[in-house]
Design an enzyme around this catalytic site. Structure first.
Site, PDB file in Angstrom:
ATOM      1  N   ASP A 194       3.961  -5.442  14.206  1.00  0.00           N
ATOM      2  CA  ASP A 194       3.151  -6.636  13.957  1.00  0.00           C
ATOM      3  C   ASP A 194       3.719  -7.783  14.798  1.00  0.00           C
ATOM      4  O   ASP A 194       4.728  -7.624  15.475  1.00  0.00           O
ATOM      5  CB  ASP A 194       3.112  -6.972  12.466  1.00  0.00           C
ATOM      6  CG  ASP A 194       4.489  -7.290  11.901  1.00  0.00           C
ATOM      7  OD1 ASP A 194       5.447  -7.438  12.687  1.00  0.00           O
ATOM      8  OD2 ASP A 194       4.616  -7.388  10.674  1.00  0.00           O
ATOM      9  N   SER A 195       3.074  -8.920  14.759  1.00  0.00           N
ATOM     10  CA  SER A 195       3.460 -10.027  15.649  1.00  0.00           C
ATOM     11  C   SER A 195       4.571 -10.899  15.089  1.00  0.00           C
ATOM     12  O   SER A 195       5.137 -11.718  15.800  1.00  0.00           O
ATOM     13  CB  SER A 195       2.243 -10.912  15.922  1.00  0.00           C
ATOM     14  OG  SER A 195       1.858 -11.598  14.738  1.00  0.00           O
ATOM     15  N   GLY A 196       4.862 -10.764  13.798  1.00  0.00           N
ATOM     16  CA  GLY A 196       5.817 -11.648  13.140  1.00  0.00           C
ATOM     17  C   GLY A 196       5.161 -12.828  12.455  1.00  0.00           C
ATOM     18  O   GLY A 196       5.795 -13.540  11.673  1.00  0.00           O
TER      19      GLY A 196
ATOM     20  N   PHE B 228       2.785 -13.089  10.076  1.00  0.00           N
ATOM     21  CA  PHE B 228       2.583 -13.063   8.627  1.00  0.00           C
ATOM     22  C   PHE B 228       3.834 -13.527   7.893  1.00  0.00           C
ATOM     23  O   PHE B 228       3.762 -14.313   6.945  1.00  0.00           O
ATOM     24  CB  PHE B 228       2.197 -11.652   8.171  1.00  0.00           C
ATOM     25  CG  PHE B 228       1.985 -11.536   6.688  1.00  0.00           C
ATOM     26  CD1 PHE B 228       0.792 -11.945   6.107  1.00  0.00           C
ATOM     27  CD2 PHE B 228       2.979 -11.029   5.858  1.00  0.00           C
ATOM     28  CE1 PHE B 228       0.592 -11.849   4.737  1.00  0.00           C
ATOM     29  CE2 PHE B 228       2.794 -10.932   4.492  1.00  0.00           C
ATOM     30  CZ  PHE B 228       1.594 -11.342   3.932  1.00  0.00           C
TER      31      PHE B 228
ATOM     32  N   GLN C 126      -9.946 -12.751  12.313  1.00  0.00           N
ATOM     33  CA  GLN C 126      -9.666 -13.584  11.149  1.00  0.00           C
ATOM     34  C   GLN C 126     -10.974 -14.209  10.646  1.00  0.00           C
ATOM     35  O   GLN C 126     -12.047 -13.806  11.051  1.00  0.00           O
ATOM     36  CB  GLN C 126      -8.624 -14.645  11.498  1.00  0.00           C
ATOM     37  CG  GLN C 126      -7.210 -14.104  11.665  1.00  0.00           C
ATOM     38  CD  GLN C 126      -6.562 -13.682  10.347  1.00  0.00           C
ATOM     39  OE1 GLN C 126      -7.118 -13.853   9.263  1.00  0.00           O
ATOM     40  NE2 GLN C 126      -5.362 -13.127  10.441  1.00  0.00           N
TER      41      GLN C 126
ATOM     42  N   ASP D  30      -1.905   0.448   7.269  1.00  0.00           N
ATOM     43  CA  ASP D  30      -0.480   0.417   6.926  1.00  0.00           C
ATOM     44  C   ASP D  30      -0.336  -0.323   5.613  1.00  0.00           C
ATOM     45  O   ASP D  30      -1.154  -1.188   5.287  1.00  0.00           O
ATOM     46  CB  ASP D  30       0.345  -0.296   8.005  1.00  0.00           C
ATOM     47  CG  ASP D  30       0.283  -1.813   7.843  1.00  0.00           C
ATOM     48  OD1 ASP D  30       1.215  -2.379   7.230  1.00  0.00           O
ATOM     49  OD2 ASP D  30      -0.707  -2.426   8.281  1.00  0.00           O
TER      50      ASP D  30
ATOM     51  N   CYS E  25       0.332  19.779  -5.279  1.00  0.00           N
ATOM     52  CA  CYS E  25       0.973  19.113  -4.137  1.00  0.00           C
ATOM     53  C   CYS E  25       2.009  20.027  -3.483  1.00  0.00           C
ATOM     54  O   CYS E  25       2.768  20.718  -4.169  1.00  0.00           O
ATOM     55  CB  CYS E  25       1.634  17.814  -4.599  1.00  0.00           C
ATOM     56  SG  CYS E  25       2.456  16.902  -3.269  1.00  0.00           S
TER      57      CYS E  25
ATOM     58  N   CYS F 231       7.591  18.057  -5.126  1.00  0.00           N
ATOM     59  CA  CYS F 231       6.773  18.836  -6.068  1.00  0.00           C
ATOM     60  C   CYS F 231       7.101  20.324  -6.013  1.00  0.00           C
ATOM     61  O   CYS F 231       6.956  21.034  -7.015  1.00  0.00           O
ATOM     62  CB  CYS F 231       5.293  18.612  -5.785  1.00  0.00           C
ATOM     63  SG  CYS F 231       4.701  16.981  -6.304  1.00  0.00           S
TER      64      CYS F 231
ATOM     65  N   HIS G 145       7.099  12.108  -1.946  1.00  0.00           N
ATOM     66  CA  HIS G 145       5.836  12.509  -2.585  1.00  0.00           C
ATOM     67  C   HIS G 145       4.709  11.528  -2.268  1.00  0.00           C
ATOM     68  O   HIS G 145       3.610  11.945  -1.868  1.00  0.00           O
ATOM     69  CB  HIS G 145       5.996  12.618  -4.099  1.00  0.00           C
ATOM     70  CG  HIS G 145       4.668  12.765  -4.777  1.00  0.00           C
ATOM     71  ND1 HIS G 145       3.993  13.965  -4.820  1.00  0.00           N
ATOM     72  CD2 HIS G 145       3.853  11.849  -5.371  1.00  0.00           C
ATOM     73  CE1 HIS G 145       2.816  13.782  -5.413  1.00  0.00           C
ATOM     74  NE2 HIS G 145       2.721  12.510  -5.763  1.00  0.00           N
TER      75      HIS G 145
END
EC number: 2.4.2.29
Length: 371
Positions: A90-92, A94, A188, A265, A303, A308, A334
């Site tokens: 990410d760009s930093g 946030f 945005q 993500d 699973c 599991c 898990h």
């Protein structure tokens, strides 16, 4: 380098392949988050075992620690952390904008105090691109102003216009640095459909190879997030990958794919795992609850993950109650495995033209609940 191939559509759901400098990714894809260059409680072999195709690193945190001079010695983040598959950073922005009482925003960028030692720092589009170039991430993100969900129309419009100017500066800096990787733009506009479209149209002039939808999952009610997805997802350019930032629950991933999203993500599967909250095909399970104390069954009998296949709910309950590190690791294996399975099943469903059927079955199973 970035090459995106769209193989199949089923409604708005898409099945594609994304080729990057460190490998090929099948989409839709979920990216585990490795904030400090490490997916919490997982080593690279664990990530390979659960079939993670790409992970996310955090520009802001890696800039502060260990610092660019360290990562540069290893030729980038891949060499530093021992991961040979693609990485997105990410760009930093946030994180910097989260420091509301410690930062000052201008057209040039954002001045803030380091939460580590109080040093005065400055982040601009140019500096973000420099950091991400040193990190050598396969996908870098433009620096944008992260608009809160409750922003007024005037605030959101002013913010998106600055983000568009920063998009232009980010692209120029990225090209001037001769970065061989890919740079995504970010849509945005807060909770205003027309502003989202204005942001998207403004980004078209820069011809980014991929686009992200930012400013969702920032505290707004779930119906509002879904409303924005319905508005924005279907109008994103078909020939480019679509990335929904910071989202979310299993249901959110399915909703996103249904509305044209290719990449996701979120810290949720790893954070929840460390808190004993496990995702399963049949709803969520809280392993700390006393009812699991004598339960010999695995988390989810359907699973195939390492946890599991080898351990009981009773043992995982014990590990969680005693604070053992192994408990966090097995829970994380898990949860991330479950997320990867969901994505693989959605890829197959789109290929077969049966996404709507798969989606209905998924929701029916999740609503059933664990016992």
């Amino acid at each position: 380098m970035l090459k995106f191939t769209l193989h199949k559509k089923d409604g708005y759901a898409r099945r594609g392949t994304l080729e990057l400098n460190h490998g090929k990714i099948e989409t839709p894809v979920f990216m585990p988050v490795g904030t400090y260059g490490s997916v919490k409680a997982m080593n690279p072999q664990n990530l390979h075992d659960i079939k993670a195709q790409i992970i996310l690193g955090n520009t802001y945190h890696l800039w502060l620690r260990p610092g660019l001079e360290v990562v540069e010695q290893f030729g980038g983040l891949h060499g530093f952390i021992g991961w040979d598959k693609p990485i997105l950073t990410d760009s930093g922005g946030f994180q910097v904008f989260s420091l509301s009482d410690m930062r000052k925003l201008t057209e040039e960028g954002c001045t803030f105090k380091s939460p580590i030692n109080g040093d005065k720092l400055f982040l601009s589009p140019e500096i973000s691109m420099k950091i991400q170039t040193v990190l050598n991430s396969d996908i870098a993100m433009q620096l944008d102003e992260c608009t809160p969900g409750e922003a007024t129309r005037e605030q959101a419009k002013k913010s998106l216009q600055m983000s568009l100017r920063w998009a232009e500066r980010s692209k120029k800096a990225f090209e001037d640095l001769k970065n061989p990787n890919a740079l995504f733009g970010i849509v945005q506009g807060a909770m205003y459909e027309d502003l989202r479209e204005e942001s998207l149209r403004g980004l078209e002039q820069f011809d980014f190879p991929g686009l992200a939808v930012g400013g969702l999952s920032v505290g707004e009610p779930k119906p509002e997030m879904y409303r924005m997805l319905r508005a924005v997802g279907p109008i994103l350019p078909e020939h480019k990958p679509h990335y929904l930032m910071g989202v979310g629950t299993p249901e959110d991933l399915v909703y996103g794919v249904a509305h044209g999203i290719d990449m996701f993500d979120c810290v949720m599967p790893t954070r929840n795992a460390r808190n004993g909250w496990l995702f399963t095909r049949f709803g969520d399970l809280k392993i700390k609850n006393a009812k699991h104390k004598l339960d010999k069954r695995p988390i989810d009998e359907s699973c195939t993950c390492y946890a599991c296949q080898n351990f009981s709910r009773a043992y995982l309950h014990h590990l969680h109650r005693t604070g053992e590190i192994l408990g966090a690791q097995l829970n994380t294996i898990h949860n991330l495995h479950f997320y990867q399975v969901i994505m693989a099943e959605m890829r197959e469903a789109v290929e077969q033209g049966k996404f709507a059927d798969w989606q209905a079955r998924f929701h029916e199973n999740r609503a059933r609940g664990t016992d």
